[in-house]
Design an enzyme around this catalytic site. Structure first.
Site, mmCIF file in Angstrom:
data_model
loop_
_atom_site.group_PDB
_atom_site.id
_atom_site.type_symbol
_atom_site.label_atom_id
_atom_site.label_comp_id
_atom_site.label_asym_id
_atom_site.label_seq_id
_atom_site.Cartn_x
_atom_site.Cartn_y
_atom_site.Cartn_z
ATOM 1 N N ASP A 159 35.577 29.031 -41.878
ATOM 2 C CA ASP A 159 36.680 28.096 -41.234
ATOM 3 C C ASP A 159 36.621 26.679 -41.692
ATOM 4 O OD1 ASP A 159 38.012 30.185 -39.983
ATOM 5 O OD2 ASP A 159 36.694 30.251 -38.378
ATOM 6 N N HIS A 195 23.864 14.948 -65.642
ATOM 7 C CA HIS A 195 24.637 15.048 -64.389
ATOM 8 C C HIS A 195 23.756 16.026 -63.204
ATOM 9 C CE1 HIS A 195 28.769 14.001 -66.231
ATOM 10 N NE2 HIS A 195 28.026 13.129 -65.778
ATOM 11 N N ASP A 200 21.529 7.717 -59.972
ATOM 12 C CA ASP A 200 22.740 7.280 -60.093
ATOM 13 C C ASP A 200 23.648 7.488 -59.088
ATOM 14 O OD1 ASP A 200 25.492 6.959 -61.157
ATOM 15 O OD2 ASP A 200 24.827 7.930 -63.239
ATOM 16 N N ASP A 248 29.607 2.559 -58.742
ATOM 17 C CA ASP A 248 28.822 3.360 -59.696
ATOM 18 C C ASP A 248 27.760 2.760 -60.142
ATOM 19 O OD1 ASP A 248 28.020 5.351 -61.376
ATOM 20 O OD2 ASP A 248 29.842 5.480 -62.520
ATOM 21 N N HIS A 279 26.096 9.631 -74.290
ATOM 22 C CA HIS A 279 27.198 9.367 -73.892
ATOM 23 C C HIS A 279 27.793 7.953 -73.987
ATOM 24 C CE1 HIS A 279 24.873 6.860 -70.945
ATOM 25 N NE2 HIS A 279 24.275 7.738 -70.940
ATOM 26 N N HIS A 327 33.226 3.145 -68.629
ATOM 27 C CA HIS A 327 34.144 3.795 -68.273
ATOM 28 C C HIS A 327 34.961 2.975 -67.181
ATOM 29 C CE1 HIS A 327 32.378 5.164 -64.584
ATOM 30 N NE2 HIS A 327 31.482 5.557 -65.382
ATOM 31 N N HIS A 377 35.556 7.741 -62.533
ATOM 32 C CA HIS A 377 36.023 7.671 -63.996
ATOM 33 C C HIS A 377 37.584 7.388 -63.811
ATOM 34 C CE1 HIS A 377 32.613 9.814 -65.993
ATOM 35 N NE2 HIS A 377 32.235 8.903 -65.168
ATOM 36 N N GLU A 436 26.660 0.997 -68.980
ATOM 37 C CA GLU A 436 25.779 2.050 -68.562
ATOM 38 C C GLU A 436 24.741 2.640 -69.781
ATOM 39 O OE1 GLU A 436 27.125 5.908 -67.064
ATOM 40 O OE2 GLU A 436 28.948 5.011 -67.120
ATOM 41 N N TYR A 479 17.300 9.228 -73.280
ATOM 42 C CA TYR A 479 16.871 10.257 -72.869
ATOM 43 C C TYR A 479 16.088 11.283 -73.803
ATOM 44 C CZ TYR A 479 20.965 8.800 -70.287
ATOM 45 O OH TYR A 479 21.976 7.993 -69.628
ATOM 46 N N ARG A 507 18.274 5.224 -67.482
ATOM 47 C CA ARG A 507 19.843 4.753 -67.511
ATOM 48 C C ARG A 507 19.870 3.403 -66.624
ATOM 49 N NH1 ARG A 507 22.043 8.806 -66.747
ATOM 50 N NH2 ARG A 507 22.786 8.972 -64.840
ATOM 51 N N GLU A 520 22.955 0.846 -64.949
ATOM 52 C CA GLU A 520 24.265 0.967 -64.631
ATOM 53 C C GLU A 520 24.606 -0.015 -63.791
ATOM 54 O OE1 GLU A 520 28.086 3.941 -64.272
ATOM 55 O OE2 GLU A 520 26.054 4.623 -63.527
#
Length: 435
Positions: free
Chosen positions: A35, A239, A256, A267, A346, A350, A357, A380, A384, A401, A403
């Site tokens: 529920d 991610h 991030d 972001d 990457h 964006h 995004h 960003e 890696y 990273r 950003e």
């Protein structure tokens, strides 16, 4: 946000529609389990035009309709349901609080909508976006078609409104920019709090808790996406969202995360030592990413092409990888062959806005998009470095990273998340504040 901003958006959209009608439903409620429902968030296009936050609602725009051009179908007031589920605006509130010219209970839409479709050449509706709603729209059109012998003209075509709406959403107005500045400031404070709180032995989710506290306290109802809190090798997973591993001294943690305020997202990413200082190898990689970040910023401004920031960052990152002997060969050749993608896979940014995004084409007529004032992009770059026998041990399993959220202005750009440090020495100073 002021009602006039939404009124201007609707007027601009309808001015481009012609002899048509637009039907724009909001997102449905989604069950999570049993529920329990997922936290509700309206459809971005619907919210962009209406500012109406409730589910089970449909906006209808009818240019030139003498009785009113902006109609809103929504849930009726119901004291029993409101006792359990919360207050509703109802049709009266849709008019008085959300500026609808007219409003009706959502249960009456099947009776009213077909009449609004009569003698309209086109229907602006995003087919397939809300599949459960598509059939109802087709039923309404077919009902009008069944009256053709009585002289009623049915719509002749469906047109996706995304091309118009998403171009509108790509360039932010002053009201939107003000909200995005706030979202960036609150997001930056969340990162600042997490950086200060970090310590060896804590778990990733404990830093996530610091983020969420700052976001909610700053006026955000929820993060703009699931936060990434990635310690050590986890930072090499782009991610990563498990956020359940212990943080070890001598490693880095990559966060991030951003928050949403009044439908607009931030972001932001920062990478920092779990201990108080970067190791020499971590600092060397970090400085390469920071240099790429700075170089990308230099080519963001009105009249510059969208890909320039990424292309510039890739050159700096690839040169840094060569200098650190993680790649060998000419920079030009490594870029042409895509060899750098082992460590940087990457894009450098964006669009950012109501969606993390965000909408908006990156090419126009096959050519690269040219940046204009009011557009907001992320910057960003990252590196890696995976584990592997061919990687020097001191560099293995390091992910970095950096950003920021960047607004294109008439004279160049503005970093909306500027209040959060980027330089390694400033990051270390912020870490020391947590002692």
């Amino acid at each position: 946000m002021d009602k006039n901003a939404f009124r201007r958006r609707r007027a601009e959209f309808m001015g481009l529609m012609g002899e048509a009608i637009a039907i724009i439903p909001t997102s449905p409620v989604r069950p999570r389990n049993g529920d329990v429902e997922y936290t509700y968030r309206p459809d971005s296009d619907f919210y962009y035009l209406t500012h109406f936050p409730e589910p089970e609602a449909v906006a209808v725009l009818v240019p030139g309709r003498t009785q009113g051009e902006f109609l809103l179908f929504c849930r009726d007031r119901d004291p029993d349901k409101e006792q359990w589920q919360g207050r509703r605006a109802g049709p009266e509130g849709a008019v008085s609080r959300y500026d609808a010219d007219d409003a009706f209970p959502i249960d009456d839409i099947d009776d009213i909508l077909p009449g609004l479709l009569e003698d309209r050449r086109r229907v602006y509706y995003s087919m397939g976006r809300h599949p459960e709603f598509d059939g109802r729209v087709l039923d309404w059109v077919n009902e009008v078609r069944s009256k053709a012998r009585s002289g009623v003209r049915a719509p002749e075509e469906f047109v996706d409104p995304n091309h118009i709406l998403h171009e509108m959403r790509l360039t932010k107005g002053a009201e939107e920019i003000a909200v995005m500045r706030k979202a960036a400031a609150v997001g930056a404070e969340g990162h600042r709090r997490a950086i200060r709180a970090c310590a060896p032995g804590l778990y990733e989710y404990e830093l996530e808790a610091e983020l969420l506290y700052a976001f909610r306290r700053g006026g955000s109802s929820y993060p703009s996406y699931p936060p990434i809190v990635a310690g050590g090798a986890n930072a090499c997973i782009l991610h990563y969202t498990e956020n359940d591993a212990p943080l070890k001294d001598g490693t880095l943690v990559l966060i991030d995360a951003g928050c949403e305020i009044d439908g607009y997202a931030s972001d932001i990413t920062r990478t920092f030592p779990v201990g108080l200082r970067f190791t020499p190898e971590q600092r060397a990689l970090y400085d390469v990413v920071l240099a790429a970040h700075g170089a990308a910023l230099e080519v963001i401004g009105p009249g510059r092409e969208w890909p320039a920031a990424h292309e510039t960052a890739v050159k700096v990152l690839t040169q840094g990888l060569v200098d650190l002997r993680l790649l060998s060969g000419s920079v030009e050749g490594l870029i042409e062959n895509g060899d750098y993608k082992r460590f940087y896979m990457h894009k450098t940014g964006h669009w950012l806005g109501m969606d993390v995004h965000d909408v908006g084409d990156y090419k126009v007529g096959g050519a690269a998009r040219v940046l204009e004032p009011g557009m907001v992009t992320t910057v960003e770059p990252g590196l890696y470095i995976p584990g592997g026998d061919d990687i020097p041990e001191r560099f293995r399993n390091i992910g970095i990273r950096i950003e920021d959220d960047v607004l294109v202005t008439k004279k160049g750009h503005e970093i909306l998340s500027q209040t959060l440090p980027r330089r390694a020495e400033d990051i270390e100073a912020l870490r020391a504040e947590g002692l």
